[in-house]
Design a protein around this motif. Structure first.
Motif, PDB file in Angstrom:
ATOM      1  N   GLY A  39       0.822  -1.198   0.000  1.00 53.94           N
ATOM      2  CA  GLY A  39       0.000   0.000   0.000  1.00 53.94           C
ATOM      3  C   GLY A  39       0.860   1.254   0.000  1.00 53.94           C
ATOM      4  O   GLY A  39       1.979   1.270   0.506  1.00 53.94           O
ATOM      5  N   ASN A  41       0.944   5.303   1.082  1.00 52.48           N
ATOM      6  CA  ASN A  41       0.319   6.211   2.037  1.00 52.48           C
ATOM      7  C   ASN A  41       1.085   7.526   2.119  1.00 52.48           C
ATOM      8  O   ASN A  41       2.288   7.576   1.820  1.00 52.48           O
ATOM      9  N   ALA A 123      -3.981  -2.855   1.397  1.00 45.42           N
ATOM     10  CA  ALA A 123      -4.549  -1.533   1.648  1.00 45.42           C
ATOM     11  C   ALA A 123      -5.044  -1.367   3.075  1.00 45.42           C
ATOM     12  O   ALA A 123      -5.521  -0.291   3.436  1.00 45.42           O
ATOM     13  N   ALA A 127      -4.040   2.426   6.510  1.00 44.28           N
ATOM     14  CA  ALA A 127      -5.230   3.264   6.382  1.00 44.28           C
ATOM     15  C   ALA A 127      -6.426   2.703   7.130  1.00 44.28           C
ATOM     16  O   ALA A 127      -7.025   3.375   7.975  1.00 44.28           O
ATOM     17  N   GLY A 154      -7.340   7.747   1.687  1.00 42.56           N
ATOM     18  CA  GLY A 154      -7.279   6.347   2.090  1.00 42.56           C
ATOM     19  C   GLY A 154      -7.848   6.072   3.472  1.00 42.56           C
ATOM     20  O   GLY A 154      -8.691   5.196   3.652  1.00 42.56           O
ATOM     21  N   PRO A 274     -11.965  -1.668   0.513  1.00 40.96           N
ATOM     22  CA  PRO A 274     -10.694  -0.939   0.533  1.00 40.96           C
ATOM     23  C   PRO A 274     -10.614   0.169  -0.516  1.00 40.96           C
ATOM     24  O   PRO A 274      -9.821   1.094  -0.383  1.00 40.96           O
ATOM     25  N   VAL A 276      -9.384   0.284  -3.639  1.00 41.32           N
ATOM     26  CA  VAL A 276      -8.123   0.451  -4.360  1.00 41.32           C
ATOM     27  C   VAL A 276      -8.484   0.958  -5.754  1.00 41.32           C
ATOM     28  O   VAL A 276      -9.103   0.247  -6.548  1.00 41.32           O
ATOM     29  N   VAL A 292      -0.070  10.117  -4.711  1.00 40.40           N
ATOM     30  CA  VAL A 292      -0.444  10.360  -3.315  1.00 40.40           C
ATOM     31  C   VAL A 292       0.129  11.687  -2.814  1.00 40.40           C
ATOM     32  O   VAL A 292      -0.567  12.473  -2.165  1.00 40.40           O
ATOM     33  N   LYS A 300      -7.491   4.266  -2.348  1.00 42.91           N
ATOM     34  CA  LYS A 300      -6.165   3.728  -2.062  1.00 42.91           C
ATOM     35  C   LYS A 300      -5.367   3.454  -3.331  1.00 42.91           C
ATOM     36  O   LYS A 300      -5.907   3.056  -4.351  1.00 42.91           O
ATOM     37  N   VAL A 302      -2.022   1.212  -4.684  1.00 46.52           N
ATOM     38  CA  VAL A 302      -1.270   0.022  -4.308  1.00 46.52           C
ATOM     39  C   VAL A 302      -0.233  -0.296  -5.374  1.00 46.52           C
ATOM     40  O   VAL A 302      -0.449  -0.079  -6.562  1.00 46.52           O
TER      41      VAL A 302
END
Length: 307
Positions: A39, A41, A123, A127, A154, A274, A276, A292, A300, A302
């Motif tokens: 993941g 972040n 994910a 988060a 996220g 999640p 994604v 991000v 999210k 990934v």
């Protein structure tokens, strides 16, 4: 040769590189995992700038990016029980996860349910687990109202869903471009930007019972004015000092395998998605991070690591 995406010194994106890496080995209480997904972040790029959690150790450079992974156990360290080679797991790596291999402490490693994909599992450890810890910390009764800032990111996406799963009404603050997305999660959307408190009062004239902040800075301060009980103000977007100055607190992270089991169960039960929205190969880690870091991520992001 195994690969890893690293930052070679503290600074901006110019410090990043995809490098070959010697296969690491697990120490006592650890497992070595062949990473299938990692993941992405905000904390990942923040660590590149020199940020670290209060009391946390300094990173040894070059440092591998990433704080959550899912994969298959390749090797088990000493004093480990409950895990075996071939187990599918997810959790928080010791020192980075944008890599072919990652070492995970078993204290924050959980078995991946068969119904959960590697991408979705990757994910969850940062988060979704942060969202779960925060919602549980607020401990709101069914029917209460919580304001979640950064509801389209996220952690926010997970927090909205988990709060809704507990019967809590959610006012979700996000950009206008994320309005439909936030509303699809079951939240009442309020546009972000100056004048936030006034718009929240219009959307919830009866007031809000709690604030779960994921943005920090001026947003946290403005959101705090909506509360009469500041003990119901928590943040994962600002420092402990900033939160305490306003009468609130940081999200108290449990960081346990039990929490990972709980969030995985929420996904399997259909109460948490999640979300994604994009995946990148390891070779595309720079683009994943920019998505991000630039604040344009929806849901999210990934990284998928080829077998």
């Amino acid at each position: 040769m195994p690969k890893a995406y690293v930052f070679t010194r503290y600074g901006g994106p110019e410090t990043e590189a995809l490098v070959e890496q010697t296969r690491p080995g697990p120490g006592p209480g650890q497992v070595l995992v062949a990473v299938r997904a990692a993941g992405v972040n905000p904390v990942d790029w923040k660590q590149r700038t020199g940020y670290r959690r209060p009391g946390g150790p300094a990173r040894e450079l070059p440092a591998v990016f990433g704080n959550e992974v899912a994969g298959v156990v390749e090797e088990v360290g000493a004093d480990v029980s409950g895990f075996a080679v071939g187990d599918e797991v997810f959790g928080n790596p010791v020192a980075g996860g944008y890599a072919t291999y990652a070492v995970l402490p078993v204290a924050v490693t959980a078995h991946k349910p068969a119904a959960l994909s590697f991408v979705d599992a990757a994910a969850l450890p940062v988060a979704a687990a942060t969202a779960y810890d925060g919602v549980r910390q607020l401990d709101l009764p069914s029917g209460a109202t919580v304001l979640i800032t950064g509801a389209g990111g996220g952690v926010g996406v997970a927090a909205v869903q988990i709060a809704r799963a507990y019967g809590v009404r959610v006012i979700g603050v996000a950009s206008d471009g994320k309005k439909d997305f936030v509303e699809s999660l079951g939240a009442v959307h309020v546009p972000s930007g100056p004048g936030l408190a006034e718009r929240v009062r219009a959307a919830a004239p009866e007031g809000v019972d709690a604030v779960f902040d994921l943005v920090g800075d001026g947003v946290l301060e403005e959101a705090a004015t909506l509360l009469t009980d500041r003990t119901k103000l928590i943040t994962a977007g600002a420092s402990q000092e900033a939160a305490e100055r306003l009468g609130g607190a940081r999200v108290a992270r449990a960081r346990t395998a039990a929490v990972l089991d709980e969030v995985a169960k929420l996904v399997v039960d259909g109460r948490l998605r999640p979300f994604v929205t994009q995946s990148f190969p390891l070779e595309g880690a720079a683009e994943a991070l920019r998505t991000v870091e630039d604040g344009h991520a929806r849901g999210k992001i990934v990284i998928e690591v080829a077998i």
